[in-house]
Design a protein around this motif. Structure first.
Motif, PDB file in Angstrom:
ATOM      1  N   PHE A   2       0.858  -1.184   0.000  1.00  0.00           N
ATOM      2  CA  PHE A   2       0.000   0.000   0.000  1.00  0.00           C
ATOM      3  C   PHE A   2       0.896   1.237   0.000  1.00  0.00           C
ATOM      4  CE2 PHE A   2      -2.914   3.161   1.798  1.00  0.00           C
ATOM      5  CZ  PHE A   2      -4.043   2.926   1.020  1.00  0.00           C
ATOM      6  N   ALA A   3       0.845   2.004  -1.092  1.00  0.00           N
ATOM      7  CA  ALA A   3       1.691   3.194  -1.242  1.00  0.00           C
ATOM      8  C   ALA A   3       0.832   4.454  -1.239  1.00  0.00           C
ATOM      9  CB  ALA A   3       2.484   3.118  -2.541  1.00  0.00           C
ATOM     10  N   VAL A   4       1.285   5.447  -0.484  1.00  0.00           N
ATOM     11  CA  VAL A   4       0.593   6.727  -0.355  1.00  0.00           C
ATOM     12  C   VAL A   4       1.508   7.831  -0.872  1.00  0.00           C
ATOM     13  CG1 VAL A   4      -0.396   8.387   1.269  1.00  0.00           C
ATOM     14  CG2 VAL A   4      -0.724   5.945   1.640  1.00  0.00           C
ATOM     15  N   LEU A   5       0.980   8.691  -1.741  1.00  0.00           N
ATOM     16  CA  LEU A   5       1.721   9.850  -2.233  1.00  0.00           C
ATOM     17  C   LEU A   5       1.180  11.095  -1.549  1.00  0.00           C
ATOM     18  CD1 LEU A   5       3.655  11.302  -4.230  1.00  0.00           C
ATOM     19  CD2 LEU A   5       1.756  11.324  -5.855  1.00  0.00           C
ATOM     20  N   VAL A   6       2.067  11.862  -0.928  1.00  0.00           N
ATOM     21  CA  VAL A   6       1.699  13.126  -0.279  1.00  0.00           C
ATOM     22  C   VAL A   6       2.165  14.261  -1.173  1.00  0.00           C
ATOM     23  CG1 VAL A   6       2.010  14.582   1.751  1.00  0.00           C
ATOM     24  CG2 VAL A   6       1.853  12.106   2.012  1.00  0.00           C
ATOM     25  N   CYS A   7       1.245  15.152  -1.540  1.00  0.00           N
ATOM     26  CA  CYS A   7       1.550  16.271  -2.449  1.00  0.00           C
ATOM     27  C   CYS A   7       1.095  17.591  -1.855  1.00  0.00           C
ATOM     28  CB  CYS A   7       0.790  16.131  -3.762  1.00  0.00           C
ATOM     29  SG  CYS A   7       0.976  14.613  -4.616  1.00  0.00           S
ATOM     30  N   GLY A   8       1.784  18.644  -2.243  1.00  0.00           N
ATOM     31  CA  GLY A   8       1.345  20.000  -1.926  1.00  0.00           C
ATOM     32  C   GLY A   8       1.608  20.419  -0.505  1.00  0.00           C
ATOM     33  N   GLY A   9       0.939  21.483  -0.116  1.00  0.00           N
ATOM     34  CA  GLY A   9       1.009  21.973   1.255  1.00  0.00           C
ATOM     35  C   GLY A   9       2.328  22.603   1.644  1.00  0.00           C
ATOM     36  N   ARG A  10       2.881  23.444   0.778  1.00  0.00           N
ATOM     37  CA  ARG A  10       4.173  24.059   1.066  1.00  0.00           C
ATOM     38  C   ARG A  10       4.172  24.816   2.390  1.00  0.00           C
ATOM     39  NH1 ARG A  10       6.880  28.667  -2.585  1.00  0.00           N
ATOM     40  NH2 ARG A  10       5.641  27.595  -4.114  1.00  0.00           N
ATOM     41  N   TYR A  11       3.071  25.471   2.741  1.00  0.00           N
ATOM     42  CA  TYR A  11       3.008  26.242   3.984  1.00  0.00           C
ATOM     43  C   TYR A  11       2.279  25.492   5.097  1.00  0.00           C
ATOM     44  CZ  TYR A  11       4.732  29.888   1.002  1.00  0.00           C
ATOM     45  OH  TYR A  11       5.488  30.602   0.125  1.00  0.00           O
ATOM     46  N   TYR A  12       1.894  24.265   4.826  1.00  0.00           N
ATOM     47  CA  TYR A  12       1.157  23.465   5.804  1.00  0.00           C
ATOM     48  C   TYR A  12       2.097  23.074   6.952  1.00  0.00           C
ATOM     49  CZ  TYR A  12      -2.361  20.168   7.427  1.00  0.00           C
ATOM     50  OH  TYR A  12      -3.313  19.517   8.155  1.00  0.00           O
ATOM     51  N   GLY A  13       1.693  23.382   8.170  1.00  0.00           N
ATOM     52  CA  GLY A  13       2.482  22.996   9.336  1.00  0.00           C
ATOM     53  C   GLY A  13       3.720  23.821   9.576  1.00  0.00           C
ATOM     54  N   ARG A  14       3.796  24.988   8.962  1.00  0.00           N
ATOM     55  CA  ARG A  14       4.960  25.850   9.161  1.00  0.00           C
ATOM     56  C   ARG A  14       4.547  27.313   9.101  1.00  0.00           C
ATOM     57  NH1 ARG A  14       7.178  27.074   3.795  1.00  0.00           N
ATOM     58  NH2 ARG A  14       9.061  27.813   4.761  1.00  0.00           N
ATOM     59  N   GLN A  37      -2.581  17.384  12.999  1.00  0.00           N
ATOM     60  CA  GLN A  37      -3.620  16.893  12.094  1.00  0.00           C
ATOM     61  C   GLN A  37      -3.014  15.956  11.053  1.00  0.00           C
ATOM     62  OE1 GLN A  37      -5.605  20.034   9.950  1.00  0.00           O
ATOM     63  NE2 GLN A  37      -6.843  18.628   8.756  1.00  0.00           N
ATOM     64  N   LEU A  38      -1.879  16.334  10.476  1.00  0.00           N
ATOM     65  CA  LEU A  38      -1.218  15.508   9.474  1.00  0.00           C
ATOM     66  C   LEU A  38      -0.833  14.159  10.071  1.00  0.00           C
ATOM     67  CD1 LEU A  38       1.268  16.408   6.798  1.00  0.00           C
ATOM     68  CD2 LEU A  38       2.016  14.786   8.519  1.00  0.00           C
ATOM     69  N   GLN A  39      -0.213  14.174  11.239  1.00  0.00           N
ATOM     70  CA  GLN A  39       0.208  12.928  11.877  1.00  0.00           C
ATOM     71  C   GLN A  39      -0.989  12.046  12.228  1.00  0.00           C
ATOM     72  OE1 GLN A  39       2.705  14.026  15.171  1.00  0.00           O
ATOM     73  NE2 GLN A  39       4.286  14.880  13.850  1.00  0.00           N
ATOM     74  N   ALA A  40      -2.048  12.640  12.749  1.00  0.00           N
ATOM     75  CA  ALA A  40      -3.246  11.876  13.107  1.00  0.00           C
ATOM     76  C   ALA A  40      -3.871  11.250  11.860  1.00  0.00           C
ATOM     77  CB  ALA A  40      -4.256  12.766  13.821  1.00  0.00           C
ATOM     78  N   GLY A  41      -3.914  12.000  10.776  1.00  0.00           N
ATOM     79  CA  GLY A  41      -4.476  11.474   9.527  1.00  0.00           C
ATOM     80  C   GLY A  41      -3.670  10.302   8.986  1.00  0.00           C
ATOM     81  N   LEU A  42      -2.348  10.429   9.017  1.00  0.00           N
ATOM     82  CA  LEU A  42      -1.503   9.332   8.540  1.00  0.00           C
ATOM     83  C   LEU A  42      -1.621   8.106   9.454  1.00  0.00           C
ATOM     84  CD1 LEU A  42       1.636  11.342   7.391  1.00  0.00           C
ATOM     85  CD2 LEU A  42       0.066  10.049   5.928  1.00  0.00           C
ATOM     86  N   ARG A  43      -1.685   8.335  10.767  1.00  0.00           N
ATOM     87  CA  ARG A  43      -1.859   7.211  11.706  1.00  0.00           C
ATOM     88  C   ARG A  43      -3.180   6.488  11.437  1.00  0.00           C
ATOM     89  NH1 ARG A  43       0.304  10.719  15.565  1.00  0.00           N
ATOM     90  NH2 ARG A  43      -1.771  11.258  16.311  1.00  0.00           N
ATOM     91  N   GLU A  44      -4.242   7.259  11.167  1.00  0.00           N
ATOM     92  CA  GLU A  44      -5.543   6.666  10.881  1.00  0.00           C
ATOM     93  C   GLU A  44      -5.499   5.813   9.613  1.00  0.00           C
ATOM     94  OE1 GLU A  44     -10.058   8.028   9.678  1.00  0.00           O
ATOM     95  OE2 GLU A  44      -8.786   9.457  10.724  1.00  0.00           O
ATOM     96  N   ILE A  45      -4.908   6.348   8.566  1.00  0.00           N
ATOM     97  CA  ILE A  45      -4.781   5.594   7.313  1.00  0.00           C
ATOM     98  C   ILE A  45      -3.954   4.333   7.547  1.00  0.00           C
ATOM     99  CG2 ILE A  45      -3.762   5.614   4.988  1.00  0.00           C
ATOM    100  CD1 ILE A  45      -4.458   8.689   5.000  1.00  0.00           C
ATOM    101  N   HIS A  46      -2.853   4.481   8.285  1.00  0.00           N
ATOM    102  CA  HIS A  46      -1.965   3.345   8.544  1.00  0.00           C
ATOM    103  C   HIS A  46      -2.671   2.264   9.366  1.00  0.00           C
ATOM    104  CE1 HIS A  46       1.743   1.168   8.859  1.00  0.00           C
ATOM    105  NE2 HIS A  46       1.781   1.283  10.179  1.00  0.00           N
ATOM    106  N   SER A  47      -3.501   2.674  10.313  1.00  0.00           N
ATOM    107  CA  SER A  47      -4.206   1.690  11.143  1.00  0.00           C
ATOM    108  C   SER A  47      -5.225   0.894  10.335  1.00  0.00           C
ATOM    109  CB  SER A  47      -4.884   2.366  12.338  1.00  0.00           C
ATOM    110  OG  SER A  47      -6.010   3.108  11.923  1.00  0.00           O
ATOM    111  N   LYS A  48      -5.763   1.501   9.272  1.00  0.00           N
ATOM    112  CA  LYS A  48      -6.772   0.824   8.456  1.00  0.00           C
ATOM    113  C   LYS A  48      -6.173   0.073   7.270  1.00  0.00           C
ATOM    114  CE  LYS A  48     -10.430   4.069   9.611  1.00  0.00           C
ATOM    115  NZ  LYS A  48     -11.304   5.129   9.144  1.00  0.00           N
ATOM    116  N   SER A  49      -5.101   0.625   6.666  1.00  0.00           N
ATOM    117  CA  SER A  49      -4.580   0.059   5.420  1.00  0.00           C
ATOM    118  C   SER A  49      -3.114  -0.359   5.473  1.00  0.00           C
ATOM    119  CB  SER A  49      -4.755   1.073   4.288  1.00  0.00           C
ATOM    120  OG  SER A  49      -6.096   1.418   4.142  1.00  0.00           O
TER     121      SER A  49
END
Length: 143
Positions: A2-14, A37-49
């Motif tokens: 299962f591969a996830v591509l993260v794109c965009g968000g240059r100013y996200y979290g900074r 929020q980013l970490q929680a979202g990735l943890r959620e995806i990882h827990s399911k997939s």
């Protein structure tokens, strides 16, 4: 795999260097919330997939934050700019489709972007799930 591509968000979290002095404290709080929020979202995806591979272009903001999360979580991360002169998004939609197919991406997380969203469009055209992340919402939202 299962591969996830993260794109965009240059100013996200900074905090952007152009942030007015009177807004810095508020922007620091917002950046911290976005990181969580980013970490929680990735943890959620990882827990399911069970994410096996996190792909990114090593750009500031969401992409580097996601790569760091993968590293500390013991998940393989791949910088797609290695050995490339340009990111495929610069080369156009066909280059994006080719990369998505070659890397066998299962999910694209598109963070707010002030530039392009070619990967999201290419992924959708290939039937790959795309989640558009809305920083105003506490969980990732599919647009």
């Amino acid at each position: 795999m299962f591969a996830v591509l993260v794109c965009g968000g240059r100013y996200y979290g900074r905090v952007p260097s152009t942030c007015p002095p009177g807004q810095i404290n508020a922007r620091i709080v917002r950046a911290s919330e976005e990181q969580q929020q980013l970490q929680a979202g990735l943890r959620e995806i990882h827990s399911k997939s069970k994410i096996d591979l996190l792909l990114h272009f090593n750009r500031r903001g969401a992409e580097r934050l996601a790569a760091h999360w993968a590293k500390i979580s013991g998940i393989a991360a791949k910088d797609l700019t290695s050995g490339r002169r340009n990111a495929p998004a610069v080369e156009g939609l066909d280059a994006c489709r080719a990369l998505l197919g070659a890397e066998q991406v299962n999910l694209v997380l598109q963070y707010p972007n002030d530039e392009e969203e070619e990967f999201a469009a290419a992924a959708e055209s290939l039937g790959i799930e795309v989640r558009y992340i809305d920083p105003a919402v506490s969980t990732s939202a599919v647009r």
